[in-house]
Write a protein that holds these residues in place. Sequence first.
Motif, PDB file in Angstrom:
ATOM      1  N   ARG A 109      32.870  52.835  48.796  1.00 43.32           N
ATOM      2  CA  ARG A 109      32.869  54.150  49.410  1.00 43.32           C
ATOM      3  C   ARG A 109      31.850  55.035  48.705  1.00 43.32           C
ATOM      4  NH1 ARG A 109      37.289  55.378  52.736  1.00 43.32           N
ATOM      5  NH2 ARG A 109      38.778  53.662  52.942  1.00 43.32           N
ATOM      6  N   ASP A 110      31.528  56.146  49.334  1.00 48.39           N
ATOM      7  CA  ASP A 110      30.533  57.041  48.756  1.00 48.39           C
ATOM      8  C   ASP A 110      30.949  57.463  47.346  1.00 48.39           C
ATOM      9  OD1 ASP A 110      29.211  56.834  51.118  1.00 48.39           O
ATOM     10  OD2 ASP A 110      29.703  58.845  51.840  1.00 48.39           O
ATOM     11  N   GLY A 111      30.026  57.309  46.402  1.00 51.75           N
ATOM     12  CA  GLY A 111      30.284  57.701  45.027  1.00 51.75           C
ATOM     13  C   GLY A 111      30.862  56.615  44.154  1.00 51.75           C
ATOM     14  N   ASP A 112      31.099  55.418  44.704  1.00 52.97           N
ATOM     15  CA  ASP A 112      31.642  54.309  43.911  1.00 52.97           C
ATOM     16  C   ASP A 112      30.565  53.689  43.036  1.00 52.97           C
ATOM     17  OD1 ASP A 112      34.107  54.677  44.999  1.00 52.97           O
ATOM     18  OD2 ASP A 112      34.117  52.852  46.216  1.00 52.97           O
ATOM     19  N   VAL A 113      30.950  53.337  41.808  1.00 50.11           N
ATOM     20  CA  VAL A 113      30.112  52.570  40.888  1.00 50.11           C
ATOM     21  C   VAL A 113      30.988  51.456  40.344  1.00 50.11           C
ATOM     22  CG1 VAL A 113      28.700  52.581  38.803  1.00 50.11           C
ATOM     23  CG2 VAL A 113      28.753  54.604  40.269  1.00 50.11           C
ATOM     24  N   PRO A 119      24.083  52.171  25.249  1.00 46.09           N
ATOM     25  CA  PRO A 119      23.808  50.835  25.800  1.00 46.09           C
ATOM     26  C   PRO A 119      24.726  50.399  26.927  1.00 46.09           C
ATOM     27  CG  PRO A 119      25.009  50.658  23.732  1.00 46.09           C
ATOM     28  CD  PRO A 119      24.699  52.114  23.908  1.00 46.09           C
ATOM     29  N   ASP A 120      25.662  51.235  27.356  1.00 41.02           N
ATOM     30  CA  ASP A 120      26.614  50.868  28.400  1.00 41.02           C
ATOM     31  C   ASP A 120      25.937  50.964  29.763  1.00 41.02           C
ATOM     32  OD1 ASP A 120      28.681  50.484  30.155  1.00 41.02           O
ATOM     33  OD2 ASP A 120      29.969  52.052  29.343  1.00 41.02           O
ATOM     34  N   LEU A 121      25.743  49.818  30.433  1.00 39.73           N
ATOM     35  CA  LEU A 121      25.023  49.805  31.710  1.00 39.73           C
ATOM     36  C   LEU A 121      25.757  50.595  32.779  1.00 39.73           C
ATOM     37  CD1 LEU A 121      22.595  48.722  33.349  1.00 39.73           C
ATOM     38  CD2 LEU A 121      24.031  46.765  33.980  1.00 39.73           C
ATOM     39  N   MET A 122      27.079  50.488  32.829  1.00 45.52           N
ATOM     40  CA  MET A 122      27.813  51.209  33.859  1.00 45.52           C
ATOM     41  C   MET A 122      27.653  52.716  33.681  1.00 45.52           C
ATOM     42  SD  MET A 122      31.663  50.627  35.217  1.00 45.52           S
ATOM     43  CE  MET A 122      32.275  51.472  36.673  1.00 45.52           C
ATOM     44  N   LEU A 123      27.720  53.177  32.463  1.00 44.54           N
ATOM     45  CA  LEU A 123      27.504  54.598  32.201  1.00 44.54           C
ATOM     46  C   LEU A 123      26.083  55.001  32.568  1.00 44.54           C
ATOM     47  CD1 LEU A 123      28.413  57.321  31.059  1.00 44.54           C
ATOM     48  CD2 LEU A 123      27.725  56.500  28.779  1.00 44.54           C
ATOM     49  N   ALA A 124      25.126  54.127  32.265  1.00 42.11           N
ATOM     50  CA  ALA A 124      23.729  54.428  32.577  1.00 42.11           C
ATOM     51  C   ALA A 124      23.534  54.566  34.078  1.00 42.11           C
ATOM     52  CB  ALA A 124      22.828  53.330  32.023  1.00 42.11           C
ATOM     53  N   VAL A 125      24.179  53.713  34.871  1.00 42.46           N
ATOM     54  CA  VAL A 125      24.057  53.799  36.326  1.00 42.46           C
ATOM     55  C   VAL A 125      24.726  55.070  36.836  1.00 42.46           C
ATOM     56  CG1 VAL A 125      24.696  52.706  38.508  1.00 42.46           C
ATOM     57  CG2 VAL A 125      23.847  51.309  36.620  1.00 42.46           C
ATOM     58  N   GLU A 133      31.188  47.655  38.131  1.00 40.40           N
ATOM     59  CA  GLU A 133      30.597  46.583  37.332  1.00 40.40           C
ATOM     60  C   GLU A 133      31.269  45.269  37.696  1.00 40.40           C
ATOM     61  OE1 GLU A 133      29.462  45.031  32.864  1.00 40.40           O
ATOM     62  OE2 GLU A 133      30.355  47.025  33.098  1.00 40.40           O
ATOM     63  N   LEU A 134      30.457  44.273  38.004  1.00 38.99           N
ATOM     64  CA  LEU A 134      30.966  42.950  38.340  1.00 38.99           C
ATOM     65  C   LEU A 134      30.927  42.098  37.082  1.00 38.99           C
ATOM     66  CD1 LEU A 134      29.177  42.365  41.769  1.00 38.99           C
ATOM     67  CD2 LEU A 134      31.391  43.417  41.303  1.00 38.99           C
ATOM     68  N   SER A 135      32.092  41.796  36.570  1.00 36.93           N
ATOM     69  CA  SER A 135      32.232  40.972  35.371  1.00 36.93           C
ATOM     70  C   SER A 135      33.485  40.131  35.547  1.00 36.93           C
ATOM     71  CB  SER A 135      32.308  41.861  34.120  1.00 36.93           C
ATOM     72  OG  SER A 135      33.359  42.800  34.243  1.00 36.93           O
ATOM     73  N   GLU A 136      34.001  39.576  34.476  1.00 37.14           N
ATOM     74  CA  GLU A 136      35.215  38.756  34.612  1.00 37.14           C
ATOM     75  C   GLU A 136      36.328  39.562  35.267  1.00 37.14           C
ATOM     76  OE1 GLU A 136      35.362  35.506  34.121  1.00 37.14           O
ATOM     77  OE2 GLU A 136      33.216  35.707  33.750  1.00 37.14           O
ATOM     78  N   ALA A 137      36.456  40.820  34.873  1.00 37.73           N
ATOM     79  CA  ALA A 137      37.362  41.751  35.542  1.00 37.73           C
ATOM     80  C   ALA A 137      36.522  42.918  36.033  1.00 37.73           C
ATOM     81  CB  ALA A 137      38.450  42.231  34.580  1.00 37.73           C
ATOM     82  N   TRP A 138      36.531  43.160  37.316  1.00 32.49           N
ATOM     83  CA  TRP A 138      35.732  44.253  37.857  1.00 32.49           C
ATOM     84  C   TRP A 138      36.196  45.594  37.290  1.00 32.49           C
ATOM     85  CZ3 TRP A 138      35.628  43.115  43.856  1.00 32.49           C
ATOM     86  CH2 TRP A 138      34.907  41.931  44.069  1.00 32.49           C
ATOM     87  N   THR A 139      35.228  46.453  37.011  1.00 37.69           N
ATOM     88  CA  THR A 139      35.523  47.828  36.626  1.00 37.69           C
ATOM     89  C   THR A 139      35.037  48.733  37.746  1.00 37.69           C
ATOM     90  OG1 THR A 139      35.209  47.275  34.292  1.00 37.69           O
ATOM     91  CG2 THR A 139      35.188  49.617  34.887  1.00 37.69           C
ATOM     92  N   TRP A 140      35.953  49.508  38.298  1.00 34.50           N
ATOM     93  CA  TRP A 140      35.650  50.286  39.505  1.00 34.50           C
ATOM     94  C   TRP A 140      35.824  51.770  39.207  1.00 34.50           C
ATOM     95  CZ3 TRP A 140      35.147  47.297  44.211  1.00 34.50           C
ATOM     96  CH2 TRP A 140      34.799  48.050  45.338  1.00 34.50           C
ATOM     97  N   SER A 141      34.788  52.545  39.482  1.00 28.52           N
ATOM     98  CA  SER A 141      34.909  53.992  39.325  1.00 28.52           C
ATOM     99  C   SER A 141      34.554  54.671  40.637  1.00 28.52           C
ATOM    100  CB  SER A 141      34.003  54.502  38.209  1.00 28.52           C
ATOM    101  OG  SER A 141      32.640  54.485  38.608  1.00 28.52           O
ATOM    102  N   SER A 142      35.198  55.809  40.876  1.00 28.03           N
ATOM    103  CA  SER A 142      34.949  56.594  42.081  1.00 28.03           C
ATOM    104  C   SER A 142      34.780  58.044  41.667  1.00 28.03           C
ATOM    105  CB  SER A 142      36.117  56.452  43.061  1.00 28.03           C
ATOM    106  OG  SER A 142      35.891  57.201  44.232  1.00 28.03           O
ATOM    107  N   GLY A 143      33.601  58.592  41.936  1.00 29.76           N
ATOM    108  CA  GLY A 143      33.331  59.956  41.509  1.00 29.76           C
ATOM    109  C   GLY A 143      33.396  60.131  40.013  1.00 29.76           C
ATOM    110  N   GLY A 144      33.062  59.078  39.274  1.00 31.32           N
ATOM    111  CA  GLY A 144      33.067  59.155  37.818  1.00 31.32           C
ATOM    112  C   GLY A 144      34.402  58.876  37.163  1.00 31.32           C
ATOM    113  N   VAL A 145      35.432  58.596  37.949  1.00 30.95           N
ATOM    114  CA  VAL A 145      36.772  58.344  37.417  1.00 30.95           C
ATOM    115  C   VAL A 145      37.141  56.884  37.668  1.00 30.95           C
ATOM    116  CG1 VAL A 145      39.215  58.970  37.561  1.00 30.95           C
ATOM    117  CG2 VAL A 145      37.451  60.732  37.854  1.00 30.95           C
TER     118      VAL A 145
END
Length: 604
Positions: free
Chosen positions: A211-215, A144-150, A217-229
Amino acid sequence: MCGIIAARVSDDASPYLLDGLERLEYRGYDSAGIAVRTASGRTETIRSVSRVGDLRTLVAARSGDALTGIGIGHTRWATHGAVREANAHPHADCGGRVSVVHNGIVENADELRATLERQGHVFRSDVDSEVIAHLVERALAVDPDLMLAVQIATAQLEGSWAIVVLDARDGRMVVAADRSPLVVARSARGDFVASDIGAIAEWCETFVALRDGDVVELSEAWTWSSGGVTVPVPFPTPSPFAAAALDLGDHPDHMAKEIEEQPAVVSSILERVARRAVDGSMWIGLGLPGFHRLAVVACGTSLNAGHVIATALRGIGGVPTDIVVASEADQVVLGPGTLVVAISQSGETADVLRALDRFDDRHPVLALTNNLHSSLARRADAVLDCHAGPEVGVAATKTFTAQVVVGVAAMISAMVASGRIGTARAAALVAELSELPARVEHAAPVAADRIPLLVANVRKASGFLFLGRGQGLAYAAEGALKLKELSYRWAEAYPAGELKHGPLALVDEGTPVVVVDHGEHRMQANIAEVRARGGFVITIGGEGSDIPALAGRATGGLTWGASTAPWGPLEAVVPLQMLARELALQLGCDVDKPRNLAKSVTVE
């Protein structure tokens, strides 16, 4: 192409989405739509195959559940699928839980769609973007994790994308980008996402570009991943302009406003670069190696600006140059010691970026762009800012002028730094550049006085010829391009000497032939050839021309007339722009949003 907007605010998101879409409409206006989470935990989607103004009317007329502060929006430039409501964004999954807006092209969409359909997913549109919603839906069925799903969904995509995914169930919002522009921003009003910082500049003073490969999540605290990390959130960048810069003021359209801004733009650029061009420091500061050859890589108006820059470099320093149409770069072979100058107003032109991918890394790349935070700026070894400010009109005007001035100044500086010319020669050239604000300002009222009547005489013509010689040829090409873009009339530019080698067959009684006459001595013979066949000649030149935009006197007694500058008659672009605009207006066309076109061409 296409524009994305998203908001997470405390009140109704729809006004923010609609305002943002109006500012993004220059990126595409085949259709528009929004999806907003309602108070009951579902998503309400409203779409239109007309302009954003019509979408605003539909939103105002809605009834039902109250809208929350979480929503996404999109204005479309059609690539896959016809212009119809089902193909307008946002797109949803089977159950209506997931809503997606997407810019770019999913190159493997057909294969993904076939697989998803075999697995029971039902598609409602013809567009490639819808596969993203179903990929996210499939991933959510497992976790059910949307960020993982994206992350799982985007890992299956080939091509380019900037996406925002909204989960109606819990209001979560995730964004991702790869080879397509997207920025996120936070202010006291909330979180915002857009294809262009100008869309949200009214509400946000800073932004972060994905940047390319960034995902993210916009929430109270942003969660930022780059290339899956997972990585720290990048430090925000100040917005380069205020939202007020996008307002029309007293002007009837953005094109008129941006034509009028050109003298100020040129003056501002010269204040920044004039001294540094003379002493070579402008070039030295770029940190690029010396070069023996220049290759300009660009498309459209930027390609015409590149022609001017290359012509100036040959005249100033005798440096050989290549002009590369970016979309035709596959077979181009660059010689040793070549500097690549990649020009793109937005810095997101897909053809330019793909052309650079095809070149050997041994060739350094200098980007000339109006967007320092663009994909091109990140890709290049050095960047020159055009300093044109925001340009809303789809047909480029002040960005062309800015590209020419910045590019020519850089080439003068490079010639000084390499010892090809001395500082005295450079100072003389920069002194000529310094005349440009007054020359450009002079051209506008002269053209405004003459053009309406001239256009009235040719408005029924089905096609136009534009002629130039030497340094004037690139301006003739830009004039023809502007007329095609805005009036939907055929227009072709030719070297005037080529008339007798074929194009003269097109000239008949009344055929409009626009001539950029900057004093090249052979041009009068070419004009006579046209008139002898009954052509309707419109000359842009010095005193005695139909549009004497190259004539007059500046303060201090400087006489104008034939342009002998290596970059040619830059002020001629003003009457050419005004000619195209006036014809379009007399034909009832939208000069800010010409059909089938968009401002930022992010697809090949």
